[in-house]
Design a protein around this motif. Structure first.
Motif, PDB file in Angstrom:
ATOM      1  N   TYR A  15       0.844  -1.187   0.000  1.00  0.00           N
ATOM      2  CA  TYR A  15       0.000   0.000   0.000  1.00  0.00           C
ATOM      3  C   TYR A  15       0.883   1.243   0.000  1.00  0.00           C
ATOM      4  N   PHE A  16       0.278   2.358  -0.324  1.00  0.00           N
ATOM      5  CA  PHE A  16       1.030   3.606  -0.458  1.00  0.00           C
ATOM      6  C   PHE A  16       1.587   4.041   0.901  1.00  0.00           C
ATOM      7  N   GLY A  17       2.867   4.369   0.929  1.00  0.00           N
ATOM      8  CA  GLY A  17       3.505   4.853   2.145  1.00  0.00           C
ATOM      9  C   GLY A  17       4.000   3.770   3.074  1.00  0.00           C
ATOM     10  N   ARG A  18       3.986   2.512   2.627  1.00  0.00           N
ATOM     11  CA  ARG A  18       4.381   1.416   3.510  1.00  0.00           C
ATOM     12  C   ARG A  18       5.845   1.536   3.938  1.00  0.00           C
ATOM     13  N   GLN A  19       6.739   1.688   2.986  1.00  0.00           N
ATOM     14  CA  GLN A  19       8.152   1.781   3.325  1.00  0.00           C
ATOM     15  C   GLN A  19       8.501   3.059   4.084  1.00  0.00           C
ATOM     16  N   PRO A  20       7.977   4.244   3.692  1.00  0.00           N
ATOM     17  CA  PRO A  20       8.283   5.440   4.496  1.00  0.00           C
ATOM     18  C   PRO A  20       7.820   5.327   5.948  1.00  0.00           C
ATOM     19  N   VAL A  21       6.646   4.710   6.167  1.00  0.00           N
ATOM     20  CA  VAL A  21       6.159   4.560   7.543  1.00  0.00           C
ATOM     21  C   VAL A  21       7.088   3.651   8.347  1.00  0.00           C
ATOM     22  N   MET A  22       7.540   2.562   7.733  1.00  0.00           N
ATOM     23  CA  MET A  22       8.438   1.650   8.438  1.00  0.00           C
ATOM     24  C   MET A  22       9.783   2.311   8.729  1.00  0.00           C
ATOM     25  N   LEU A  23      10.309   3.047   7.775  1.00  0.00           N
ATOM     26  CA  LEU A  23      11.563   3.763   7.997  1.00  0.00           C
ATOM     27  C   LEU A  23      11.403   4.849   9.055  1.00  0.00           C
ATOM     28  N   MET A  78       9.362   4.707  11.606  1.00  0.00           N
ATOM     29  CA  MET A  78       9.356   4.027  12.893  1.00  0.00           C
ATOM     30  C   MET A  78      10.769   3.668  13.337  1.00  0.00           C
ATOM     31  N   LEU A  79      11.558   3.122  12.416  1.00  0.00           N
ATOM     32  CA  LEU A  79      12.915   2.724  12.773  1.00  0.00           C
ATOM     33  C   LEU A  79      13.794   3.936  13.091  1.00  0.00           C
ATOM     34  N   SER A  80      13.486   5.079  12.516  1.00  0.00           N
ATOM     35  CA  SER A  80      14.295   6.275  12.774  1.00  0.00           C
ATOM     36  C   SER A  80      14.192   6.728  14.219  1.00  0.00           C
ATOM     37  N   ALA A  81      13.147   6.282  14.929  1.00  0.00           N
ATOM     38  CA  ALA A  81      13.026   6.633  16.344  1.00  0.00           C
ATOM     39  C   ALA A  81      14.177   6.074  17.159  1.00  0.00           C
ATOM     40  N   GLN A  82      14.801   4.979  16.691  1.00  0.00           N
ATOM     41  CA  GLN A  82      15.933   4.391  17.398  1.00  0.00           C
ATOM     42  C   GLN A  82      17.195   5.232  17.261  1.00  0.00           C
ATOM     43  N   MET A  83      17.196   6.206  16.358  1.00  0.00           N
ATOM     44  CA  MET A  83      18.368   7.044  16.169  1.00  0.00           C
ATOM     45  C   MET A  83      18.522   8.078  17.279  1.00  0.00           C
ATOM     46  N   PHE A  84      17.444   8.366  17.988  1.00  0.00           N
ATOM     47  CA  PHE A  84      17.460   9.431  18.985  1.00  0.00           C
ATOM     48  C   PHE A  84      17.596   8.848  20.382  1.00  0.00           C
ATOM     49  N   GLY A 125       0.329   5.556  32.187  1.00  0.00           N
ATOM     50  CA  GLY A 125       1.224   6.469  31.493  1.00  0.00           C
ATOM     51  C   GLY A 125       2.605   5.879  31.300  1.00  0.00           C
ATOM     52  N   LEU A 126       3.121   5.178  32.313  1.00  0.00           N
ATOM     53  CA  LEU A 126       4.438   4.554  32.191  1.00  0.00           C
ATOM     54  C   LEU A 126       4.406   3.416  31.183  1.00  0.00           C
ATOM     55  N   ILE A 127       3.332   2.632  31.196  1.00  0.00           N
ATOM     56  CA  ILE A 127       3.212   1.520  30.246  1.00  0.00           C
ATOM     57  C   ILE A 127       3.202   2.043  28.809  1.00  0.00           C
ATOM     58  N   LEU A 128       2.444   3.096  28.562  1.00  0.00           N
ATOM     59  CA  LEU A 128       2.374   3.650  27.209  1.00  0.00           C
ATOM     60  C   LEU A 128       3.695   4.266  26.779  1.00  0.00           C
ATOM     61  N   SER A 129       4.398   4.885  27.714  1.00  0.00           N
ATOM     62  CA  SER A 129       5.677   5.507  27.360  1.00  0.00           C
ATOM     63  C   SER A 129       6.738   4.466  27.029  1.00  0.00           C
ATOM     64  N   TYR A 130       6.608   3.271  27.576  1.00  0.00           N
ATOM     65  CA  TYR A 130       7.588   2.225  27.303  1.00  0.00           C
ATOM     66  C   TYR A 130       7.513   1.712  25.866  1.00  0.00           C
ATOM     67  N   ILE A 131       6.461   2.051  25.150  1.00  0.00           N
ATOM     68  CA  ILE A 131       6.331   1.572  23.773  1.00  0.00           C
ATOM     69  C   ILE A 131       7.482   2.056  22.911  1.00  0.00           C
ATOM     70  N   VAL A 132       7.969   3.275  23.176  1.00  0.00           N
ATOM     71  CA  VAL A 132       9.035   3.827  22.336  1.00  0.00           C
ATOM     72  C   VAL A 132      10.318   3.029  22.468  1.00  0.00           C
ATOM     73  N   PHE A 133      10.474   2.260  23.540  1.00  0.00           N
ATOM     74  CA  PHE A 133      11.692   1.485  23.721  1.00  0.00           C
ATOM     75  C   PHE A 133      11.823   0.376  22.675  1.00  0.00           C
ATOM     76  N   ALA A 134      10.784  -0.418  22.551  1.00  0.00           N
ATOM     77  CA  ALA A 134      10.922  -1.688  21.840  1.00  0.00           C
ATOM     78  C   ALA A 134      10.074  -1.820  20.590  1.00  0.00           C
ATOM     79  N   LEU A 135       9.065  -0.987  20.389  1.00  0.00           N
ATOM     80  CA  LEU A 135       8.159  -1.199  19.264  1.00  0.00           C
ATOM     81  C   LEU A 135       8.848  -1.138  17.901  1.00  0.00           C
ATOM     82  N   PRO A 136       9.711  -0.164  17.612  1.00  0.00           N
ATOM     83  CA  PRO A 136      10.334  -0.139  16.279  1.00  0.00           C
ATOM     84  C   PRO A 136      11.135  -1.398  15.978  1.00  0.00           C
ATOM     85  N   VAL A 137      12.015  -1.799  16.905  1.00  0.00           N
ATOM     86  CA  VAL A 137      12.832  -2.992  16.675  1.00  0.00           C
ATOM     87  C   VAL A 137      11.968  -4.245  16.644  1.00  0.00           C
ATOM     88  N   SER A 138      10.975  -4.325  17.519  1.00  0.00           N
ATOM     89  CA  SER A 138      10.094  -5.490  17.550  1.00  0.00           C
ATOM     90  C   SER A 138       9.320  -5.622  16.238  1.00  0.00           C
TER      91      SER A 138
END
Length: 278
Positions: A102-110, A112-118, A142-155
């Protein structure tokens, strides 16, 4: 390939392994022996390599007189819930990226992965005011939701790599039999994806369990603190430095992770290598 046919090469290789092993395991050894020493022996000017009078005083105190069990329970709740949430989101996102076009599939995935750069501290600058606007500060949610940024891109990328190797013929055959996409995913794809699912869960759980920065920033109440801030503020603060208690508490806090890897290491290894070879 290294040539280890000569005696000098073998000797150098063994010495290098011993040095690496010492570098990796000596801190763990010192953690264990420090937790078994009494305060009198622990604070000697010349440290002893082996406890002369081993004691379980620090372990008993941590489990009976402190708040360590409460901190452990809070960590189990937040880390377990966060790992479950990350695993579910990564399952659907990874399958979508792998099997749909679908349109934008690769940009969306990239993206997400770019979040690991910061650095995670930089992301916290954006997460903290957002949690404040949603009235989620000083809450477990709030803590549970904030933890998503840790592992979601790599997972997501790990599951994407695995789902890319699932034969399209298997999915097409199920569609030919009249199965919907959701039924195919739930009854065919997920049952054959247990190793990567376990890997993603353990990876997410480990990140959340070892967190200190987010839990100290988002959680302010003592009854909601997780194990990281709990150990730090209990044993090592401006008025107290109980190194024996800190060592014992750290060993106790590592038990859930060690047990998880002991029982699930087979799935973890399979999940790490899944999708590596076509």
């Amino acid at each position: 390939m290294f040539d280890l046919s000569s005696r000098q090469a073998k000797t150098g290789f063994v010495l290098a392994l011993l040095f690496i092993g010492f570098f990796l395991f000596f801190p763990l050894y010192w953690l264990v022996i420090s937790s078994l020493k009494g305060n009198a022996e622990l604070y000697r000017v010349v440290p002893t390599p082996i406890p002369t009078m081993p004691t379980l005083e620090h372990f008993i105190t941590a489990l009976t007189k402190g708040k360590l069990p409460m901190y452990l329970m809070n960590s189990l709740i937040t880390s377990g819930a966060s790992a479950c949430l990350v695993t579910v989101l990564a399952l659907y996102a990874g399958f979508s990226f792998a099997k749909y076009r679908y349109f934008g599939r690769q940009p969306v995935m990239l993206f997400m992965l770019s979040a690991q750069m910061f650095p995670f501290g930089l992301l916290l600058i954006s997460i903290y005011p957002l949690m404040g606007q949603l009235n989620l500060l000083d809450t477990r949610l709030g803590l549970i939701l904030s933890y998503i940024v840790f592992a979601l891109p790599v997972s997501t990328y790990m599951l994407y790599s695995y789902f890319s190797q699932v034969p399209d013929e298997l999915i097409d055959a199920a569609r030919a039999d009249g199965a919907s996409d959701l039924r195919i995913f739930h009854t065919i794809v997920i049952p054959i994806s247990v190793p990567p699912i376990v890997t993603v869960f353990l990876y997410s759980f480990m990140w959340s369990w070892n967190d200190l920065l987010y839990s100290m920033t988002i959680i302010a109440s003592d009854d909601k603190r997780t194990i990281g801030p709990g150990l730090l503020l209990t044993y090592l603060n401006e008025v107290n430095s109980d190194w024996g208690g800190a060592m014992a508490g750290s060993l106790i806090a590592s038990v859930p992770i060690v047990l998880a890897f002991m029982f699930l290491q087979r799935y973890f290894i399979q999940g790490v290598t899944a999708g590596a070879v076509k």
